[in-house]
Write a protein that holds these residues in place. Structure first.
Motif, PDB file in Angstrom:
ATOM      1  N   PRO A  98      -5.804   5.178  11.861  1.00  0.00           N
ATOM      2  CA  PRO A  98      -6.582   3.932  11.977  1.00  0.00           C
ATOM      3  C   PRO A  98      -7.885   3.946  11.188  1.00  0.00           C
ATOM      4  CG  PRO A  98      -5.792   4.644  14.122  1.00  0.00           C
ATOM      5  CD  PRO A  98      -5.543   5.780  13.171  1.00  0.00           C
ATOM      6  N   LEU A  99      -8.543   5.101  11.114  1.00  0.00           N
ATOM      7  CA  LEU A  99      -9.806   5.181  10.380  1.00  0.00           C
ATOM      8  C   LEU A  99      -9.608   4.954   8.885  1.00  0.00           C
ATOM      9  CD1 LEU A  99     -11.551   8.231  12.104  1.00  0.00           C
ATOM     10  CD2 LEU A  99     -12.099   5.792  12.371  1.00  0.00           C
ATOM     11  N   LEU A 100      -8.441   5.295   8.388  1.00  0.00           N
ATOM     12  CA  LEU A 100      -8.165   5.156   6.962  1.00  0.00           C
ATOM     13  C   LEU A 100      -7.656   3.764   6.585  1.00  0.00           C
ATOM     14  CD1 LEU A 100      -6.379   8.585   6.331  1.00  0.00           C
ATOM     15  CD2 LEU A 100      -8.746   7.982   5.784  1.00  0.00           C
ATOM     16  N   MET A 101      -7.321   2.970   7.581  1.00  0.00           N
ATOM     17  CA  MET A 101      -6.750   1.652   7.316  1.00  0.00           C
ATOM     18  C   MET A 101      -7.768   0.745   6.617  1.00  0.00           C
ATOM     19  SD  MET A 101      -4.697   0.977  10.881  1.00  0.00           S
ATOM     20  CE  MET A 101      -4.010  -0.589  10.360  1.00  0.00           C
ATOM     21  N   ARG A 102      -7.238  -0.107   5.736  1.00  0.00           N
ATOM     22  CA  ARG A 102      -8.078  -1.096   5.070  1.00  0.00           C
ATOM     23  C   ARG A 102      -7.645  -2.493   5.498  1.00  0.00           C
ATOM     24  NH1 ARG A 102      -8.286   1.357  -1.151  1.00  0.00           N
ATOM     25  NH2 ARG A 102      -9.156   3.393  -0.561  1.00  0.00           N
ATOM     26  N   GLY A 103      -8.489  -3.473   5.205  1.00  0.00           N
ATOM     27  CA  GLY A 103      -8.147  -4.837   5.563  1.00  0.00           C
ATOM     28  C   GLY A 103      -8.607  -5.180   6.971  1.00  0.00           C
ATOM     29  N   LYS A 104      -8.346  -6.427   7.358  1.00  0.00           N
ATOM     30  CA  LYS A 104      -8.824  -6.943   8.646  1.00  0.00           C
ATOM     31  C   LYS A 104      -7.668  -7.529   9.451  1.00  0.00           C
ATOM     32  CE  LYS A 104     -13.412  -7.966   6.751  1.00  0.00           C
ATOM     33  NZ  LYS A 104     -14.450  -9.019   6.529  1.00  0.00           N
ATOM     34  N   ILE A 170       0.339   2.996   0.072  1.00  0.00           N
ATOM     35  CA  ILE A 170       0.161   1.628   0.570  1.00  0.00           C
ATOM     36  C   ILE A 170      -1.318   1.277   0.657  1.00  0.00           C
ATOM     37  CG2 ILE A 170       0.441   0.141   2.587  1.00  0.00           C
ATOM     38  CD1 ILE A 170       3.096   1.503   3.133  1.00  0.00           C
ATOM     39  N   ARG A 171      -2.127   2.208   1.163  1.00  0.00           N
ATOM     40  CA  ARG A 171      -3.562   1.927   1.303  1.00  0.00           C
ATOM     41  C   ARG A 171      -4.231   1.660  -0.029  1.00  0.00           C
ATOM     42  NH1 ARG A 171      -3.554   6.260   4.930  1.00  0.00           N
ATOM     43  NH2 ARG A 171      -4.366   7.626   3.311  1.00  0.00           N
ATOM     44  N   ASN A 172      -3.700   2.240  -1.091  1.00  0.00           N
ATOM     45  CA  ASN A 172      -4.362   2.142  -2.393  1.00  0.00           C
ATOM     46  C   ASN A 172      -3.661   1.171  -3.350  1.00  0.00           C
ATOM     47  OD1 ASN A 172      -6.645   4.377  -2.509  1.00  0.00           O
ATOM     48  ND2 ASN A 172      -4.921   5.246  -1.388  1.00  0.00           N
ATOM     49  N   LEU A 173      -2.870   0.272  -2.805  1.00  0.00           N
ATOM     50  CA  LEU A 173      -2.225  -0.739  -3.653  1.00  0.00           C
ATOM     51  C   LEU A 173      -3.245  -1.716  -4.223  1.00  0.00           C
ATOM     52  CD1 LEU A 173       1.020  -1.637  -1.643  1.00  0.00           C
ATOM     53  CD2 LEU A 173       0.887  -0.468  -3.854  1.00  0.00           C
ATOM     54  N   ARG A 174      -4.284  -1.972  -3.466  1.00  0.00           N
ATOM     55  CA  ARG A 174      -5.289  -2.965  -3.870  1.00  0.00           C
ATOM     56  C   ARG A 174      -6.632  -2.309  -4.122  1.00  0.00           C
ATOM     57  NH1 ARG A 174      -4.409  -7.163   1.125  1.00  0.00           N
ATOM     58  NH2 ARG A 174      -2.333  -7.946   0.585  1.00  0.00           N
ATOM     59  N   LYS A 175      -7.348  -2.853  -5.068  1.00  0.00           N
ATOM     60  CA  LYS A 175      -8.744  -2.485  -5.265  1.00  0.00           C
ATOM     61  C   LYS A 175      -9.603  -3.364  -4.364  1.00  0.00           C
ATOM     62  CE  LYS A 175      -8.063  -0.998 -10.065  1.00  0.00           C
ATOM     63  NZ  LYS A 175      -8.452  -1.189 -11.486  1.00  0.00           N
ATOM     64  N   PRO A 176     -10.830  -2.951  -4.076  1.00  0.00           N
ATOM     65  CA  PRO A 176     -11.702  -3.760  -3.212  1.00  0.00           C
ATOM     66  C   PRO A 176     -11.822  -5.192  -3.719  1.00  0.00           C
ATOM     67  CG  PRO A 176     -12.669  -1.603  -3.591  1.00  0.00           C
ATOM     68  CD  PRO A 176     -11.466  -1.683  -4.477  1.00  0.00           C
ATOM     69  N   GLY A 177     -11.626  -6.151  -2.836  1.00  0.00           N
ATOM     70  CA  GLY A 177     -11.726  -7.556  -3.183  1.00  0.00           C
ATOM     71  C   GLY A 177     -10.433  -8.191  -3.642  1.00  0.00           C
ATOM     72  N   ASP A 178      -9.438  -7.366  -3.946  1.00  0.00           N
ATOM     73  CA  ASP A 178      -8.139  -7.871  -4.397  1.00  0.00           C
ATOM     74  C   ASP A 178      -7.314  -8.279  -3.172  1.00  0.00           C
ATOM     75  OD1 ASP A 178      -5.771  -8.456  -5.625  1.00  0.00           O
ATOM     76  OD2 ASP A 178      -5.500  -6.501  -6.566  1.00  0.00           O
ATOM     77  N   THR A 179      -6.735  -9.475  -3.209  1.00  0.00           N
ATOM     78  CA  THR A 179      -5.941  -9.966  -2.082  1.00  0.00           C
ATOM     79  C   THR A 179      -4.467 -10.151  -2.439  1.00  0.00           C
ATOM     80  OG1 THR A 179      -6.489 -12.273  -2.639  1.00  0.00           O
ATOM     81  CG2 THR A 179      -7.923 -11.143  -1.054  1.00  0.00           C
ATOM     82  N   ARG A 180      -4.085  -9.777  -3.670  1.00  0.00           N
ATOM     83  CA  ARG A 180      -2.696  -9.952  -4.071  1.00  0.00           C
ATOM     84  C   ARG A 180      -1.797  -8.921  -3.401  1.00  0.00           C
ATOM     85  NH1 ARG A 180      -3.124  -9.629 -10.457  1.00  0.00           N
ATOM     86  NH2 ARG A 180      -4.594  -7.998  -9.809  1.00  0.00           N
ATOM     87  N   HIS A 181      -0.507  -9.207  -3.404  1.00  0.00           N
ATOM     88  CA  HIS A 181       0.479  -8.268  -2.871  1.00  0.00           C
ATOM     89  C   HIS A 181       1.143  -7.532  -4.022  1.00  0.00           C
ATOM     90  CE1 HIS A 181       1.012 -10.813   1.044  1.00  0.00           C
ATOM     91  NE2 HIS A 181      -0.144 -10.176   0.981  1.00  0.00           N
ATOM     92  N   TYR A 182       1.522  -6.278  -3.771  1.00  0.00           N
ATOM     93  CA  TYR A 182       2.140  -5.453  -4.797  1.00  0.00           C
ATOM     94  C   TYR A 182       3.344  -4.707  -4.213  1.00  0.00           C
ATOM     95  CZ  TYR A 182      -2.333  -6.131  -7.220  1.00  0.00           C
ATOM     96  OH  TYR A 182      -3.432  -6.686  -7.815  1.00  0.00           O
TER      97      TYR A 182
END
Length: 259
Positions: A98-104, A170-182
């Motif tokens: 949980p501590l490593l999770m990103r997003g809201k 999975i955690r590193n699919l997006r850069k900060p501020g990026d909301t796209r799906h990959y």
């Protein structure tokens, strides 16, 4: 401390759990468990995803620890090793993941409740067999040299590494501020679209092998029953979202080359 009345009643519980696993497997093909990328407000009151994961997984750590500490086999070598291996996964899943999770994202309370029911029942079953109901002398120190222990341990740690690596991807699919799906790439995502689920299932297959127990086998069955339908839904979601870019990868859903 004896909270396991008889081996027969325990075996009956395993049968009930196996039947329920099949029912859950079928049901989850028709219902989206509303957490993660399948989150839906229709599931009602929710909490922060990080808090949700801690709350959902914590009972496993607590119940397994209580069963271990209260048993007469607390410091027997092999049961202690089983306990440590079991808790390696759940301490990571409860406190580190949980501590490593990103997003809201959010997690519905009803999902947490369902998680409690299974996690408490499963910890009771695994701990019950290892610390209370397995015949005396079954898990003597020479168990560590048996082929099933060695093979199961290898499978367990392969699954553990795959699970951690897949979560990292999975955690590193997006850069900060990026909301796209990959589409996840690399690691076991070269072969399946839900590599994290494959790793987790493989862990508990390994656990079933190195404990050589019906209890462990039921746990592996439940893991597949819970994760395989979700992997299928994620697969179809990728198909819809990415179209031919995803189809060209010719991935399986969860188990390389099979499913």
């Amino acid at each position: 401390m004896n909270i396991f009345p008889s081996l027969q009643s325990f075996n009956n519980l395993l049968i009930v759990m196996s039947v329920l696993a099949v029912i859950v497997f079928v049901a989850l093909h028709f219902v989206n468990a509303g957490y993660g990328m399948m989150y839906n407000k229709k599931w009602g009151i929710s909490v922060n995803n990080k808090l949700g994961w801690v709350l959902m997984e914590l009972p496993t750590v607590v119940v397994m620890s209580l069963l271990w500490w209260s048993s007469s086999r607390t410091f027997d070598t092999v049961p202690l090793i089983f306990f440590v291996l079991f808790q390696i996964h759940y301490v990571q899943r409860t406190f580190v993941f949980p501590l490593l999770m990103r997003g809201k994202n959010r997690m519905p309370l009803i999902i947490i409740l369902f998680g409690w029911i299974f996690n408490i029942a499963n910890a009771y079953i695994q701990g019950g067999w290892i610390f209370y109901l397995s015949p005396a002398g079954t898990y003597s120190p020479d168990w560590l040299f048996k082929p099933q222990f060695i093979a199961g341990l290898i499978v367990f740690f392969i699954g553990f590494v795959i699970n951690l690596n897949s979560d990292y991807i999975i955690r590193n699919l997006r850069k900060p501020g990026d909301t796209r799906h990959y589409i996840p790439r690399g690691g076991m995502y070269r072969y399946v679209s839900s590599a994290n689920y494959f790793g987790e299932w493989l862990e508990w297959v390994g656990f079933a092998i190195f404990t050589w127990s019906a209890a462990g086998a039921v746990f592996a069955l439940w893991t597949f029953a819970n994760l395989a339908p979700r992997a299928n839904k994620i697969y179809h979601r990728y198909e819809q979202e990415f179209g031919d870019d995803f189809k060209r990868l010719k991935l399986k859903r969860m188990i390389p080359f099979i499913y």
